[in-house]
Design a protein around this motif. Structure first.
Motif, PDB file in Angstrom:
ATOM      1  N   UNK A   1       8.024  37.312  25.866  1.00 48.03           N
ATOM      2  CA  UNK A   1       6.895  38.076  26.405  1.00 48.03           C
ATOM      3  C   UNK A   1       7.108  39.579  26.323  1.00 48.03           C
ATOM      4  N   UNK A   2       8.253  39.974  25.728  1.00 41.64           N
ATOM      5  CA  UNK A   2       8.502  41.386  25.445  1.00 41.64           C
ATOM      6  C   UNK A   2       8.393  42.275  26.682  1.00 41.64           C
TER       7      UNK A   2
ATOM      8  N   UNK B   1      -6.476  40.385  25.128  1.00 41.57           N
ATOM      9  CA  UNK B   1      -5.484  40.039  26.148  1.00 41.57           C
ATOM     10  C   UNK B   1      -4.857  38.683  25.866  1.00 41.57           C
ATOM     11  N   UNK B   2      -3.548  38.596  26.076  1.00 36.95           N
ATOM     12  CA  UNK B   2      -2.837  37.346  25.872  1.00 36.95           C
ATOM     13  C   UNK B   2      -3.069  36.411  27.054  1.00 36.95           C
TER      14      UNK B   2
ATOM     15  N   UNK C   1      -0.818  35.281  29.004  1.00 40.60           N
ATOM     16  CA  UNK C   1      -0.026  35.786  30.127  1.00 40.60           C
ATOM     17  C   UNK C   1      -0.753  36.912  30.837  1.00 40.60           C
ATOM     18  N   UNK C   2      -1.323  37.835  30.084  1.00 44.44           N
ATOM     19  CA  UNK C   2      -2.039  38.957  30.686  1.00 44.44           C
ATOM     20  C   UNK C   2      -3.249  38.490  31.492  1.00 44.44           C
ATOM     21  N   UNK C   3      -3.949  37.501  30.990  1.00 46.15           N
ATOM     22  CA  UNK C   3      -5.093  36.959  31.714  1.00 46.15           C
ATOM     23  C   UNK C   3      -4.638  36.256  32.994  1.00 46.15           C
ATOM     24  N   UNK C   4      -3.485  35.576  32.932  1.00 42.37           N
ATOM     25  CA  UNK C   4      -2.951  34.904  34.119  1.00 42.37           C
ATOM     26  C   UNK C   4      -2.543  35.926  35.178  1.00 42.37           C
ATOM     27  N   UNK C   5      -1.912  37.026  34.737  1.00 40.12           N
ATOM     28  CA  UNK C   5      -1.540  38.091  35.685  1.00 40.12           C
ATOM     29  C   UNK C   5      -2.784  38.632  36.381  1.00 40.12           C
ATOM     30  N   UNK C   6      -3.829  38.873  35.612  1.00 36.19           N
ATOM     31  CA  UNK C   6      -5.067  39.395  36.186  1.00 36.19           C
ATOM     32  C   UNK C   6      -5.658  38.419  37.193  1.00 36.19           C
ATOM     33  N   UNK C   7      -5.634  37.132  36.861  1.00 36.09           N
ATOM     34  CA  UNK C   7      -6.173  36.108  37.761  1.00 36.09           C
ATOM     35  C   UNK C   7      -5.405  36.072  39.078  1.00 36.09           C
ATOM     36  N   UNK C   8      -4.069  36.148  39.002  1.00 35.97           N
ATOM     37  CA  UNK C   8      -3.254  36.107  40.215  1.00 35.97           C
ATOM     38  C   UNK C   8      -3.465  37.363  41.045  1.00 35.97           C
TER      39      UNK C   8
END
Length: 528
Positions: free
Chosen positions: A222-223, A50-51, A53-60
């Motif tokens: 971020x595609x 996971x990038x 950004x992906x980890x940040x999305x999961x955290x939020x």
């Protein structure tokens, strides 16, 4: 204002997180990358961890889950009743002074008069003095046990009326949250492909479950992706316009839908509370500055004016505004609530004139110029998801992170950004991903030009009884909290349109001109 503080276990509803960068895709600096695919198989050698950004999305997402209680709806008698709930003024006084805080305890009760044992109700607190054209939002604190603290700051002197609306009971909140994250198919996207004299429409979307050949349009570093079914014998590059319509689909049960009947949304709880008399006090504030923390509430209305609580606004006349805008390059990026700005600005600065860029439709790029003062102001719509029955061009798509990356920036450059209304019908990971991408682009901008001024305008509240499942303010409020969290420590100015439109009591996604004028005045205070 609203506040959910209920801590919950993970909901039985699984929120889908779109991982935009699962495969090692090349990054393009062009408007988009286009690829054609037909059920491609992904080599395991390309799968990445996971990038960031992906980890940040999961955290939020985990944070948001903690705010929204899973409360299954069994019977209307078990839901919160505005009529049976009780309010009590805490530490009542004989005299209230301007600047004092007035606290009220709400005890939520159901339709049988029983005390609710859990929180999570969606409430809206407001105080007002119609004769003074005054209003402000209140703050709601949820104690997670059926009681709430409702706090008002008494900003003006005079007779004040207090209001507390039950927008949705916690059971309705839980249903809306589950329904929102159930799927991406509440909106139908149609793409127009043009090849010479022939044209064809195909289905498009943020996701497409199809075995047919797809056109994939990738945005930014971020595609972020948008897809269309590829027409026969027409290249993917031939996509020129997109339009949308609502799909006749709902993820709410018939029983749950009854919670959102017009008579049950926005019901007054404090209708029997007497008015409060407030007397004069003094207060001191500093000039409005970018990066200054915005409290809640951030302001109030009085005699129709918007008065901030955290800084001293300068009253700008025509000469000051023209002087301020001289040499300015201003970019407005977002939805039609910012397009309202560019249509109103010529009233504020009469030397600004529209320049015809030969676009079509209401969502074309708009440009205001004052050649003598070297002032340029432009508005561009944000990119997908953008919802409208009008055909809009995609040949000049305004993906906000990419637009920011193309701005060199300097002390005379200002950017205003707003997005959210068009994201409400979709799982919230789409909104979180875009917000993170915008933040990263602003950080890159500040590295090359720390003097550039960036202002975030939050969402407006909108009509209470229109398309609650798709566009209701509950969805907007969660996005409002999320946006504030993502941008809280960034050196940007904030125009809290959520707070402002509650204070004005507009309940319209496109508020009237007097509110638009106050938003623009706040912007000018940041840049002048």
């Amino acid at each position: 204002n609203f506040l959910f503080l209920t801590i919950i276990v993970v909901s039985e509803t699984v929120v889908r997180v779109t991982l935009w960068s699962v495969v090692n895709l090349s990054i393009s600096l062009h408007r988009w990358n286009i690829s054609k695919e037909s059920c491609p198989e992904i080599s395991t050698s390309l799968v990445k961890s996971p990038t960031e950004t992906e980890l940040k999305i999961k955290e939020i997402l985990q944070k948001i889950h903690q705010l929204i209680p899973p409360r299954p709806y069994t019977h209307v008698n078990n839901t919160t009743s505005a009529k049976h709930s009780t309010v009590t003024i805490l530490n009542p006084r004989d005299t209230y002074c301007r600047g004092d805080q007035l606290d009220i305890l709400l005890e939520a009760r159901d339709h049988l008069g029983r005390r609710k044992e859990y929180g999570g109700d969606f409430l809206r607190a407001r105080m007002s003095s119609p004769a003074l054209k005054a209003g402000a939002s209140g703050k709601v604190t949820d104690f997670n046990n059926g009681t709430y603290l409702v706090s008002f700051t008494l900003f003006w002197e005079g007779q004040v009326s207090l209001s507390l609306l039950l927008i949705h009971p916690s059971e309705g909140v839980s249903a809306l949250w589950r329904a929102r994250n159930q799927g991406y198919d509440k909106i139908i996207f149609k793409g127009k492909f043009v090849n010479g004299t022939s044209q064809v429409f195909t289905e498009c979307g943020l996701t497409l479950n199809s075995s047919s050949e797809l056109c994939t349009y990738l945005y930014g570093r971020d595609q972020e992706a948008f897809y269309c079914m590829k027409p026969q014998n027409i290249p993917c590059e031939a996509l020129t316009h997109v339009t949308t319509m609502n799909r006749e689909i709902s993820y709410l049960s018939v029983k749950e839908k009854s919670l959102f009947h017009k008579s049950k949304v926005g019901v007054e709880i404090m209708k029997d509370l007497e008015q409060i008399d407030v007397f004069q006090c003094k207060s001191n504030t500093e000039k409005c500055q970018i990066g200054k923390m915005t409290p809640a509430p951030g302001g109030y209305t009085l005699q129709g004016r918007w008065i901030t609580t955290f800084c001293d606004q300068i009253q700008l006349d025509a000469n000051k505004i023209n002087g301020c805008l001289k040499g300015k390059l201003i970019y407005l990026m977002g939805d039609s609530t910012l397009r309202q700005w560019i249509h109103y600005l010529p009233r504020v600065a009469k030397t600004l004139k529209f320049f015809d860029l030969h676009g079509t439709g209401p969502f074309k790029k708009h440009l205001l110029l004052d050649a003598e003062r070297h002032t340029q102001i432009q508005w561009k719509k944000h990119s997908y998801p953008f919802i409208t029955s009008h055909l809009y061009s995609v040949t000049e798509e305004g993906y906000i992170p990419q637009e920011i990356d193309q701005i060199s920036g300097d002390k005379n450059t200002a950017i205003v950004i707003t997005f959210g209304q068009h994201f409400r019908p979709f799982p919230i990971d789409i909104f979180i991903s875009r917000a993170i991408s915008v933040r990263k682009a602003i950080e890159r901008l500040f590295l090359r030009s720390p003097d550039t001024k960036v202002i975030i305008k939050t969402e407006n509240i909108r009509e209470m009884h229109i398309e609650t499942e798709r566009f209701g303010d509950f969805h907007g409020y969660i996005q409002y909290l999320t946006l504030n969290d993502i941008f809280k420590d960034l050196n940007v100015g904030v125009i809290d349109a959520w707070d402002m439109t509650i204070a004005y009591g507009t309940n319209n996604v496109h508020p009237p001109n007097n509110v638009i004028e106050k938003q623009i005045n706040m912007f000018l205070n940041y840049i002048c």
